[in-house]
Design a protein around this motif. Structure first.
Motif, mmCIF file in Angstrom:
data_model
loop_
_atom_site.group_PDB
_atom_site.id
_atom_site.type_symbol
_atom_site.label_atom_id
_atom_site.label_comp_id
_atom_site.label_asym_id
_atom_site.label_seq_id
_atom_site.Cartn_x
_atom_site.Cartn_y
_atom_site.Cartn_z
ATOM 1 N N ASN A 59 -8.341 5.400 -5.167
ATOM 2 C CA ASN A 59 -7.327 6.272 -5.765
ATOM 3 C C ASN A 59 -5.921 5.792 -5.451
ATOM 4 O O ASN A 59 -4.971 6.569 -5.485
ATOM 5 C CB ASN A 59 -7.497 7.699 -5.251
ATOM 6 C CG ASN A 59 -8.783 8.312 -5.732
ATOM 7 O OD1 ASN A 59 -9.214 8.039 -6.843
ATOM 8 N ND2 ASN A 59 -9.405 9.124 -4.890
ATOM 9 N N PHE A 60 -5.784 4.529 -5.164
ATOM 10 C CA PHE A 60 -4.503 3.960 -4.733
ATOM 11 C C PHE A 60 -3.380 4.240 -5.740
ATOM 12 O O PHE A 60 -2.328 4.765 -5.385
ATOM 13 C CB PHE A 60 -4.666 2.461 -4.489
ATOM 14 C CG PHE A 60 -3.430 1.778 -4.006
ATOM 15 C CD1 PHE A 60 -2.970 1.988 -2.716
ATOM 16 C CD2 PHE A 60 -2.720 0.933 -4.834
ATOM 17 C CE1 PHE A 60 -1.823 1.362 -2.262
ATOM 18 C CE2 PHE A 60 -1.575 0.301 -4.385
ATOM 19 C CZ PHE A 60 -1.129 0.512 -3.096
ATOM 20 N N PHE A 61 -3.610 3.900 -7.006
ATOM 21 C CA PHE A 61 -2.553 4.052 -8.003
ATOM 22 C C PHE A 61 -2.292 5.521 -8.326
ATOM 23 O O PHE A 61 -1.153 5.920 -8.569
ATOM 24 C CB PHE A 61 -2.877 3.257 -9.262
ATOM 25 C CG PHE A 61 -2.817 1.780 -9.037
ATOM 26 C CD1 PHE A 61 -1.608 1.151 -8.808
ATOM 27 C CD2 PHE A 61 -3.972 1.020 -9.026
ATOM 28 C CE1 PHE A 61 -1.533 -0.209 -8.572
ATOM 29 C CE2 PHE A 61 -3.909 -0.351 -8.791
ATOM 30 C CZ PHE A 61 -2.700 -0.967 -8.559
ATOM 31 N N GLU A 62 -3.332 6.338 -8.301
ATOM 32 C CA GLU A 62 -3.125 7.768 -8.512
ATOM 33 C C GLU A 62 -2.279 8.362 -7.392
ATOM 34 O O GLU A 62 -1.421 9.204 -7.635
ATOM 35 C CB GLU A 62 -4.472 8.485 -8.591
ATOM 36 C CG GLU A 62 -5.237 8.169 -9.859
ATOM 37 C CD GLU A 62 -6.632 8.783 -9.847
ATOM 38 O OE1 GLU A 62 -6.886 9.669 -8.999
ATOM 39 O OE2 GLU A 62 -7.440 8.381 -10.688
ATOM 40 N N GLU A 63 -2.509 7.926 -6.176
ATOM 41 C CA GLU A 63 -1.734 8.425 -5.035
ATOM 42 C C GLU A 63 -0.277 7.974 -5.120
ATOM 43 O O GLU A 63 0.649 8.740 -4.838
ATOM 44 C CB GLU A 63 -2.365 7.961 -3.716
ATOM 45 C CG GLU A 63 -1.679 8.488 -2.483
ATOM 46 C CD GLU A 63 -1.749 10.003 -2.331
ATOM 47 O OE1 GLU A 63 -0.962 10.528 -1.516
ATOM 48 O OE2 GLU A 63 -2.553 10.670 -3.004
ATOM 49 N N ILE A 64 -0.039 6.736 -5.534
ATOM 50 C CA ILE A 64 1.337 6.251 -5.705
ATOM 51 C C ILE A 64 2.052 7.067 -6.772
ATOM 52 O O ILE A 64 3.202 7.488 -6.592
ATOM 53 C CB ILE A 64 1.362 4.751 -6.052
ATOM 54 C CG1 ILE A 64 0.958 3.940 -4.829
ATOM 55 C CG2 ILE A 64 2.739 4.333 -6.561
ATOM 56 C CD1 ILE A 64 0.845 2.459 -5.095
ATOM 57 N N GLU A 65 1.382 7.321 -7.884
ATOM 58 C CA GLU A 65 1.993 8.111 -8.952
ATOM 59 C C GLU A 65 2.304 9.537 -8.470
ATOM 60 O O GLU A 65 3.364 10.084 -8.753
ATOM 61 C CB GLU A 65 1.072 8.162 -10.163
ATOM 62 C CG GLU A 65 1.691 8.886 -11.339
ATOM 63 C CD GLU A 65 0.812 8.847 -12.573
ATOM 64 O OE1 GLU A 65 1.203 9.495 -13.548
ATOM 65 O OE2 GLU A 65 -0.242 8.186 -12.564
ATOM 66 N N ARG A 66 1.382 10.141 -7.702
ATOM 67 C CA ARG A 66 1.604 11.479 -7.171
ATOM 68 C C ARG A 66 2.828 11.499 -6.251
ATOM 69 O O ARG A 66 3.681 12.377 -6.339
ATOM 70 C CB ARG A 66 0.376 11.973 -6.404
ATOM 71 C CG ARG A 66 0.546 13.414 -5.896
ATOM 72 C CD ARG A 66 -0.508 13.783 -4.870
ATOM 73 N NE ARG A 66 -0.427 12.977 -3.661
ATOM 74 C CZ ARG A 66 0.485 13.132 -2.689
ATOM 75 N NH1 ARG A 66 1.413 14.050 -2.794
ATOM 76 N NH2 ARG A 66 0.484 12.359 -1.626
ATOM 77 N N MET A 67 2.939 10.493 -5.369
ATOM 78 C CA MET A 67 4.078 10.441 -4.447
ATOM 79 C C MET A 67 5.385 10.220 -5.188
ATOM 80 O O MET A 67 6.413 10.825 -4.848
ATOM 81 C CB MET A 67 3.860 9.343 -3.408
ATOM 82 C CG MET A 67 2.779 9.680 -2.415
ATOM 83 S SD MET A 67 2.618 8.514 -1.037
ATOM 84 C CE MET A 67 2.400 6.963 -1.874
ATOM 85 N N MET A 68 5.383 9.369 -6.201
ATOM 86 C CA MET A 68 6.607 9.125 -6.974
ATOM 87 C C MET A 68 7.041 10.400 -7.692
ATOM 88 O O MET A 68 8.225 10.724 -7.730
ATOM 89 C CB MET A 68 6.392 7.989 -7.975
ATOM 90 C CG MET A 68 6.166 6.639 -7.332
ATOM 91 S SD MET A 68 7.568 6.083 -6.356
ATOM 92 C CE MET A 68 8.716 5.704 -7.647
ATOM 93 N N ASN A 69 6.102 11.122 -8.253
ATOM 94 C CA ASN A 69 6.436 12.380 -8.924
ATOM 95 C C ASN A 69 6.948 13.416 -7.934
ATOM 96 O O ASN A 69 7.867 14.173 -8.244
ATOM 97 C CB ASN A 69 5.233 12.935 -9.687
ATOM 98 C CG ASN A 69 4.989 12.191 -10.970
ATOM 99 O OD1 ASN A 69 5.924 11.713 -11.609
ATOM 100 N ND2 ASN A 69 3.735 12.065 -11.349
ATOM 101 N N GLU A 70 6.377 13.450 -6.749
ATOM 102 C CA GLU A 70 6.859 14.358 -5.713
ATOM 103 C C GLU A 70 8.299 14.037 -5.339
ATOM 104 O O GLU A 70 9.142 14.920 -5.227
ATOM 105 C CB GLU A 70 5.982 14.217 -4.463
ATOM 106 C CG GLU A 70 5.227 15.442 -4.101
ATOM 107 C CD GLU A 70 4.377 15.206 -2.863
ATOM 108 O OE1 GLU A 70 4.889 14.677 -1.857
ATOM 109 O OE2 GLU A 70 3.203 15.557 -2.936
#
Length: 125
Positions: A12-23
């Motif tokens: 889930n590496f890229f999903e986690e990066i996207e979540r953090m960027m949106n946060e």
């Protein structure tokens, strides 16, 4: 053989990066404001001549900017169809607000001021 995603440390590496960027951007996936957080990067530097302030204002045009200075702080206001921005930045030293020189190029605002040398010496009796 089927792959077990539970054992994959990068599953889930890229999903986690996207979540953090949106946060960090104060946006939600699918939100039009994603990528433009409420806090804009502003730096104020003291130079020998005065003060230099640099602000990153993405998705804002020159016509949408408004600047106000009282000699101790600079208020930057901008409104576009993508975002609204209003921040007051305390300047590191008092400045002559009438000496302001501002440029805006490719989303980067740069404002320079001369120092205010109106300090008065006090005689002791």
């Amino acid at each position: 053989m089927d792959r077990d995603d539970r054992d994959d440390p990068f599953g889930n590496f890229f999903e986690e990066i996207e979540r953090m960027m949106n946060e960090m951007a104060n946006g939600e996936p699918g939100n039009e404001d994603a990528g433009f957080g409420s806090a804009t990067h502003v730096d104020a530097y003291t130079t020998e001549e005065g003060v230099r302030l640099v602000a990153d204002l993405p998705a804002v045009s020159k016509d949408e900017l408004s600047l106000q200075c009282d000699g101790e702080s600079l208020t930057i206001s901008a409104a576009s169809d993508r975002r609204e921005y209003d921040e007051t930045v305390k300047l590191p030293v008092p400045v002559d607000e009438h000496s302001a020189n501002a440029t805006f190029n490719n989303g980067v605002l740069e404002v320079t001021f001369d120092r205010d040398d109106d300090s008065a010496s006090i005689d002791l009796e």
